[in-house]
Design an enzyme around this catalytic site. Sequence first.
Site, mmCIF file in Angstrom:
data_model
loop_
_atom_site.group_PDB
_atom_site.id
_atom_site.type_symbol
_atom_site.label_atom_id
_atom_site.label_comp_id
_atom_site.label_asym_id
_atom_site.label_seq_id
_atom_site.Cartn_x
_atom_site.Cartn_y
_atom_site.Cartn_z
ATOM 1 N N HIS A 19 -25.634 -11.316 25.352
ATOM 2 C CA HIS A 19 -26.710 -10.978 26.277
ATOM 3 C C HIS A 19 -28.050 -11.500 25.770
ATOM 4 O O HIS A 19 -28.126 -12.180 24.745
ATOM 5 C CB HIS A 19 -26.736 -9.475 26.571
ATOM 6 C CG HIS A 19 -26.964 -8.600 25.377
ATOM 7 N ND1 HIS A 19 -28.101 -8.677 24.616
ATOM 8 C CD2 HIS A 19 -26.194 -7.632 24.820
ATOM 9 C CE1 HIS A 19 -28.037 -7.782 23.642
ATOM 10 N NE2 HIS A 19 -26.886 -7.144 23.735
ATOM 11 N N HIS A 22 -28.932 -11.218 21.965
ATOM 12 C CA HIS A 22 -28.256 -12.196 21.099
ATOM 13 C C HIS A 22 -28.856 -13.580 21.329
ATOM 14 O O HIS A 22 -29.068 -14.346 20.383
ATOM 15 C CB HIS A 22 -26.759 -12.258 21.405
ATOM 16 C CG HIS A 22 -26.067 -10.937 21.374
ATOM 17 N ND1 HIS A 22 -25.296 -10.466 22.397
ATOM 18 C CD2 HIS A 22 -26.058 -9.964 20.423
ATOM 19 C CE1 HIS A 22 -24.825 -9.278 22.094
ATOM 20 N NE2 HIS A 22 -25.283 -8.946 20.901
ATOM 21 N N CYS A 127 -21.146 6.701 13.044
ATOM 22 C CA CYS A 127 -21.347 6.188 14.400
ATOM 23 C C CYS A 127 -20.637 4.844 14.477
ATOM 24 O O CYS A 127 -20.980 3.908 13.747
ATOM 25 C CB CYS A 127 -22.823 6.009 14.725
ATOM 26 S SG CYS A 127 -23.040 5.081 16.274
ATOM 27 N N CYS A 130 -22.839 1.757 15.462
ATOM 28 C CA CYS A 130 -23.624 1.141 14.381
ATOM 29 C C CYS A 130 -22.733 0.704 13.236
ATOM 30 O O CYS A 130 -23.186 0.005 12.345
ATOM 31 C CB CYS A 130 -24.617 2.135 13.783
ATOM 32 S SG CYS A 130 -25.820 2.773 14.898
ATOM 33 N N CYS A 144 -26.152 9.983 17.426
ATOM 34 C CA CYS A 144 -26.683 8.841 16.689
ATOM 35 C C CYS A 144 -28.053 8.473 17.255
ATOM 36 O O CYS A 144 -28.219 8.400 18.470
ATOM 37 C CB CYS A 144 -25.711 7.667 16.844
ATOM 38 S SG CYS A 144 -26.507 6.073 16.648
ATOM 39 N N HIS A 147 -27.585 4.927 19.323
ATOM 40 C CA HIS A 147 -26.704 4.878 20.502
ATOM 41 C C HIS A 147 -26.754 6.146 21.337
ATOM 42 O O HIS A 147 -26.201 6.186 22.434
ATOM 43 C CB HIS A 147 -25.270 4.577 20.080
ATOM 44 C CG HIS A 147 -25.102 3.192 19.566
ATOM 45 N ND1 HIS A 147 -25.307 2.867 18.253
ATOM 46 C CD2 HIS A 147 -24.825 2.043 20.207
ATOM 47 C CE1 HIS A 147 -25.125 1.575 18.101
ATOM 48 N NE2 HIS A 147 -24.846 1.043 19.267
ATOM 49 N N LYS A 289 -33.938 0.474 27.229
ATOM 50 C CA LYS A 289 -33.111 -0.162 26.211
ATOM 51 C C LYS A 289 -31.980 -0.919 26.901
ATOM 52 O O LYS A 289 -31.443 -0.464 27.907
ATOM 53 C CB LYS A 289 -32.533 0.931 25.311
ATOM 54 C CG LYS A 289 -31.815 0.397 24.107
ATOM 55 C CD LYS A 289 -31.381 1.576 23.258
ATOM 56 C CE LYS A 289 -30.615 1.164 22.034
ATOM 57 N NZ LYS A 289 -29.581 0.198 22.158
ATOM 58 N N LYS A 292 -25.022 -1.395 27.558
ATOM 59 C CA LYS A 292 -23.882 -1.724 28.392
ATOM 60 C C LYS A 292 -23.493 -0.536 29.261
ATOM 61 O O LYS A 292 -23.236 -0.675 30.447
ATOM 62 C CB LYS A 292 -22.712 -2.096 27.489
ATOM 63 C CG LYS A 292 -21.854 -3.162 28.087
ATOM 64 C CD LYS A 292 -20.908 -3.706 27.064
ATOM 65 C CE LYS A 292 -19.603 -2.979 27.123
ATOM 66 N NZ LYS A 292 -18.666 -3.383 26.095
HETATM 67 N N1 MSP Z 1 -22.433 -7.716 13.502
HETATM 68 C C1 MSP Z 1 -23.689 -7.146 13.188
HETATM 69 C C2 MSP Z 1 -24.538 -8.126 12.398
HETATM 70 C C3 MSP Z 1 -23.933 -8.583 11.114
HETATM 71 S S1 MSP Z 1 -24.927 -9.778 10.334
HETATM 72 C C4 MSP Z 1 -24.274 -9.947 8.849
HETATM 73 C C5 MSP Z 1 -24.415 -6.807 14.492
HETATM 74 N N2 MSP Z 1 -24.029 -7.455 15.586
HETATM 75 S S2 MSP Z 1 -24.638 -7.267 17.063
HETATM 76 O O1 MSP Z 1 -23.768 -7.968 17.969
HETATM 77 O O2 MSP Z 1 -24.878 -5.893 17.332
HETATM 78 O O3 MSP Z 1 -25.971 -8.078 17.061
HETATM 79 C C6 MSP Z 1 -27.121 -7.573 16.546
HETATM 80 C C7 MSP Z 1 -28.240 -8.572 16.682
HETATM 81 O O4 MSP Z 1 -28.342 -9.050 18.037
HETATM 82 C C8 MSP Z 1 -29.605 -7.954 16.424
HETATM 83 O O5 MSP Z 1 -29.920 -7.905 15.065
HETATM 84 C C9 MSP Z 1 -30.496 -8.899 17.164
HETATM 85 O O6 MSP Z 1 -30.638 -10.067 16.416
HETATM 86 C C10 MSP Z 1 -29.689 -9.175 18.416
HETATM 87 N N3 MSP Z 1 -29.970 -8.185 19.461
HETATM 88 C C11 MSP Z 1 -29.049 -7.376 20.089
HETATM 89 N N4 MSP Z 1 -29.702 -6.650 21.043
HETATM 90 C C12 MSP Z 1 -31.003 -6.958 21.041
HETATM 91 C C13 MSP Z 1 -32.109 -6.630 21.849
HETATM 92 N N5 MSP Z 1 -32.034 -5.760 22.822
HETATM 93 N N6 MSP Z 1 -33.286 -7.262 21.590
HETATM 94 C C14 MSP Z 1 -33.403 -8.225 20.621
HETATM 95 N N7 MSP Z 1 -32.382 -8.553 19.862
HETATM 96 C C15 MSP Z 1 -31.225 -7.840 19.914
HETATM 97 O O7 MSP Z 1 -25.314 -6.007 14.433
#
Ligand code: MSP
Length: 593
Positions: A19, A22, A127, A130, A144, A147, A289, A292
Amino acid sequence: MVKKFYITTPIYYPNDVPHIGHAYTTIVADALSRWNKQKGKDVYFLTGTDDHGKKIAETAREAGKSPKEFVDILVPKFKDAWNKLDIKYDRFIRTTDKDHEKLVKEMLQKSYDNGDIYLGKYEGLYCVGCEAYYTEKDLVENCCPIHKKPVEKVKEESYFFRLSKYQKDLLKLYKDNPKFIYPKSRKQEIVNRVKEGLRDLSISRTSFDWGIPLPFDKKHVCYVWFDALFNYLSGSGKNEKYWPADLHIIGKDIIWFHTVYWPAFLLSVNKKLPKEIFAHGWWTFDREKISKSRGRVINVDELISITGNKDSVRYFLLRATPFGDDGDFSEKVLIDRHNNELANKLGNLVSRVSGLIEKFGVEKTTNKLLKKLDEKKINSLMENFEVDKALNEIFSFIDRCNEYVQEKKPWETKDKKILFELKESILKISEVLLPFIPESAEKIKKQFLAKKIVKENPLFIKIEEKIEEKANKQEKLIGIMDTKEADFSDWEKLDLRVAQIKSVEDVEGADKLYKITLDVGEIGKRIICAGLKQFYSKDKLKGKRIIYFSNLKPRVLRGIESQGMLLAASNKERTKVSLIAPDSEIELGSTIG
Ligand code: MSP
């Protein structure tokens, strides 16, 4: 000697399609990677997916798939999204890659041999969202804090990492390397928390097996964060050529894992530490926020489809907020920026000047106009990760070029020297814009380097024009300008009925779902799966009259075909859910509207 620059994104959980959040991290990393490449550095850019862990195992089970089958379906969707957004990475790592698994085992063994891992018992509040433990005091209304969902009480034998041993080293690290945590505003919070003391960290699990087994005790699998963080080392090129990382770009949600656990793990296995960790802000969607469960997610395909142009998405995300701050996504702002800045300012400049050169040609001269571009300033902004400000600077030069056209009126004077200045300036603009909007920048460059410059189709089609164009083709426009407004015809499509709950059963392995049998009068019996278990007991539900969406496409949940949905209200956090019921004994099967 050529300087190396190793940059990474977090590895994302492949439990759904990527999304906007990411995409944001990945686009920023791509822009910084391309910019450093332009500066002549030997750049290595790593991204990938975090395939292991309980969260993935659970989502896979809900989808009726094995974890590996499940991630194998989702990982290509990340690659596809990055391809659509012109992300040019050097390696896409998966934690299920053999070389990574091997490295993690080696690191576990090394840390164990160094006396940093010991066997103990863990009891805590976990959680799954997380993949982290919380203490009572971290919870908000027993949920949490991130979440807003209930945490699980977990009690198991576990190996622990001696995190507490590294408190002093970490504090020294932050002190000696002021740039280790960026931006500074986030650093103090970490320093304060580390000063309060660190507890040893549970780094193994026995309650599920979707992970890397510990080499010294195969009953246990490695905690997902130990596994995940080491991707940066296993993905660092042949023989760890690019290690240590110059820059880890992450979101602020995972700053603790990266600035506390990660350096401690590395110290334990005697590896060098990354140089900088930049934690950017959080994107919200209409100030809520991104989540999903509440349906407020915008995925990469939807994002691109708003303007139909990937560079508009890249540009919008990079320019919209100061890098590091939170940002709010709005379709309107994306469209405005696309129209005003890309189509009007940049697109018009390119199209006007190429049309004039096609007609009158150019003649070499000294370029006074180009001197107005402050490249030094752009470079220093980029070195400080002030991506939005660098773009501001480039666009003020584009404004200057547009003013120059207006002032000099080359269509009247036919002055080839002015056109030369403009041509060279536009070529420079295409160069400095390349890291941000690569496809458009390449197009401009190609057009202006051609022997004979011919005015091409517009670079960016303005959104209104696009709508008209589509309307001419009698195409459906829904979703382009305002996705929030529903038409009466949308409502008419739904068939809502009064139904009665006849029986309620548990669904094996699901802690939130009930399998519910409904009597819908003339429609007959229907079976649905509903996430009501946390909110209603079976007895409370049995016999209740409710409102049922009868004509939704069936979905398979935990192997059960769910034939629709119940109408219910929920609060923002989804901690309270209330079924909507008719207030009299109206016949079953009655319609709503
Ligand atoms: N798998 C772990 C990261 C391991 S790194 C060794 C993880 N994955 S995640 O799919 O949840 O992705 C987290 C990352 O996605 C966040 O740190 C950020 O970079 C990005 N984002 C996910 N949602 C976001 C927003 N709503 N806004 C900005 N970035 C966000 O955590």
